[in-house]
Write a protein that holds these residues in place. Structure first.
Motif, PDB file in Angstrom:
ATOM      1  N   UNK A   1      -7.554  11.508  -2.621  1.00  0.00           N
ATOM      2  CA  UNK A   1      -7.731  11.675  -1.287  1.00  0.00           C
ATOM      3  C   UNK A   1      -9.131  11.681  -0.960  1.00  0.00           C
ATOM      4  N   UNK A   2      -9.782  12.157  -1.623  1.00  0.00           N
ATOM      5  CA  UNK A   2     -11.455  12.307  -1.349  1.00  0.00           C
ATOM      6  C   UNK A   2     -11.951  10.914  -1.441  1.00  0.00           C
TER       7      UNK A   2
ATOM      8  N   UNK B   1       1.011  -1.157  -0.036  1.00  0.00           N
ATOM      9  CA  UNK B   1       0.073   0.074  -0.064  1.00  0.00           C
ATOM     10  C   UNK B   1       0.709   1.273   0.190  1.00  0.00           C
ATOM     11  N   UNK B   2       1.804   1.365   0.711  1.00  0.00           N
ATOM     12  CA  UNK B   2       2.552   2.368   1.089  1.00  0.00           C
ATOM     13  C   UNK B   2       3.444   2.699  -0.528  1.00  0.00           C
ATOM     14  N   UNK B   3       3.790   1.629  -0.767  1.00  0.00           N
ATOM     15  CA  UNK B   3       4.651   1.769  -2.394  1.00  0.00           C
ATOM     16  C   UNK B   3       3.912   2.219  -3.364  1.00  0.00           C
ATOM     17  N   UNK B   4       2.660   1.777  -3.426  1.00  0.00           N
ATOM     18  CA  UNK B   4       1.591   2.133  -4.338  1.00  0.00           C
ATOM     19  C   UNK B   4       1.157   3.600  -4.084  1.00  0.00           C
ATOM     20  N   UNK B   5       1.039   4.023  -3.044  1.00  0.00           N
ATOM     21  CA  UNK B   5       0.531   5.466  -2.792  1.00  0.00           C
ATOM     22  C   UNK B   5       1.694   6.318  -3.156  1.00  0.00           C
ATOM     23  N   UNK B   6       2.931   5.931  -2.742  1.00  0.00           N
ATOM     24  CA  UNK B   6       4.094   6.871  -3.168  1.00  0.00           C
ATOM     25  C   UNK B   6       4.210   7.020  -4.863  1.00  0.00           C
TER      26      UNK B   6
ATOM     27  N   UNK C   1       1.762   6.764  -6.677  1.00  0.00           N
ATOM     28  CA  UNK C   1       0.660   7.677  -7.200  1.00  0.00           C
ATOM     29  C   UNK C   1       0.902   9.189  -6.695  1.00  0.00           C
ATOM     30  N   UNK C   2       1.317   9.506  -5.611  1.00  0.00           N
ATOM     31  CA  UNK C   2       1.687  10.695  -5.448  1.00  0.00           C
ATOM     32  C   UNK C   2       2.710  11.290  -6.463  1.00  0.00           C
ATOM     33  N   UNK C   3       3.716  10.814  -6.785  1.00  0.00           N
ATOM     34  CA  UNK C   3       4.617  11.184  -7.719  1.00  0.00           C
ATOM     35  C   UNK C   3       4.152  10.966  -9.104  1.00  0.00           C
ATOM     36  N   UNK C   4       2.891  10.347  -9.338  1.00  0.00           N
ATOM     37  CA  UNK C   4       2.287  10.580 -10.999  1.00  0.00           C
ATOM     38  C   UNK C   4       1.244  11.486 -11.132  1.00  0.00           C
ATOM     39  N   UNK C   5       0.354  11.838  -9.754  1.00  0.00           N
ATOM     40  CA  UNK C   5      -0.858  12.717 -10.143  1.00  0.00           C
ATOM     41  C   UNK C   5      -0.367  14.119 -10.121  1.00  0.00           C
ATOM     42  N   UNK C   6      -1.473  14.570 -10.623  1.00  0.00           N
ATOM     43  CA  UNK C   6      -1.213  16.384 -10.364  1.00  0.00           C
ATOM     44  C   UNK C   6      -1.930  16.642  -9.321  1.00  0.00           C
ATOM     45  N   UNK C   7      -1.842  17.748  -8.615  1.00  0.00           N
ATOM     46  CA  UNK C   7      -2.329  18.265  -7.338  1.00  0.00           C
ATOM     47  C   UNK C   7      -4.019  17.985  -7.485  1.00  0.00           C
ATOM     48  N   UNK C   8      -4.548  18.550  -8.328  1.00  0.00           N
ATOM     49  CA  UNK C   8      -5.956  18.126  -8.498  1.00  0.00           C
ATOM     50  C   UNK C   8      -6.420  16.697  -8.370  1.00  0.00           C
ATOM     51  N   UNK C   9      -5.676  16.015  -9.120  1.00  0.00           N
ATOM     52  CA  UNK C   9      -5.964  14.627  -9.197  1.00  0.00           C
ATOM     53  C   UNK C   9      -5.753  13.796  -7.892  1.00  0.00           C
TER      54      UNK C   9
END
Length: 84
Positions: free
Chosen positions: A54-55, A34-39, A41-49
């Motif tokens: 997060x919602x 989970x931590x690896x996948x979330x990292x 995602x954080x590196x890939x998505x824009x702020x809006x995405x």
């Protein structure tokens, strides 16, 4: 959930799960995935995405929490029934 179930559930979640789950290897493996996948995602998505993600995560976590409480209540009910 009834008051006594809330109290019991809170106790288990605050005191018992933290000690017993540390030894559960599958949990530790899933947590790291989970931590690896979330990292990633954080590196890939824009702020809006990331905001939308997060919602979605918060809504899913709320739903999971309600399902956990329901399952806990059912397990306690089954335990009481078996003890009769």
């Amino acid at each position: 959930m009834k008051d006594y179930l809330d109290c019991l559930y809170t106790y288990v979640m605050e005191h018992r799960i933290s000690t017993s789950i540390k030894d559960f290897k599958d949990y530790q493996t899933c947590l790291q995935k989970y931590r690896d996948a979330y990292q990633k995602i954080e590196e890939t998505l824009t702020e809006e995405q990331l905001g939308y993600f997060c919602e979605l995560s918060e809504a899913r976590n709320s739903l999971d929490g309600l399902e956990d409480k329901w399952l806990f209540a059912e397990a306690v009910a089954l335990g009481k029934w078996m003890a009769r």
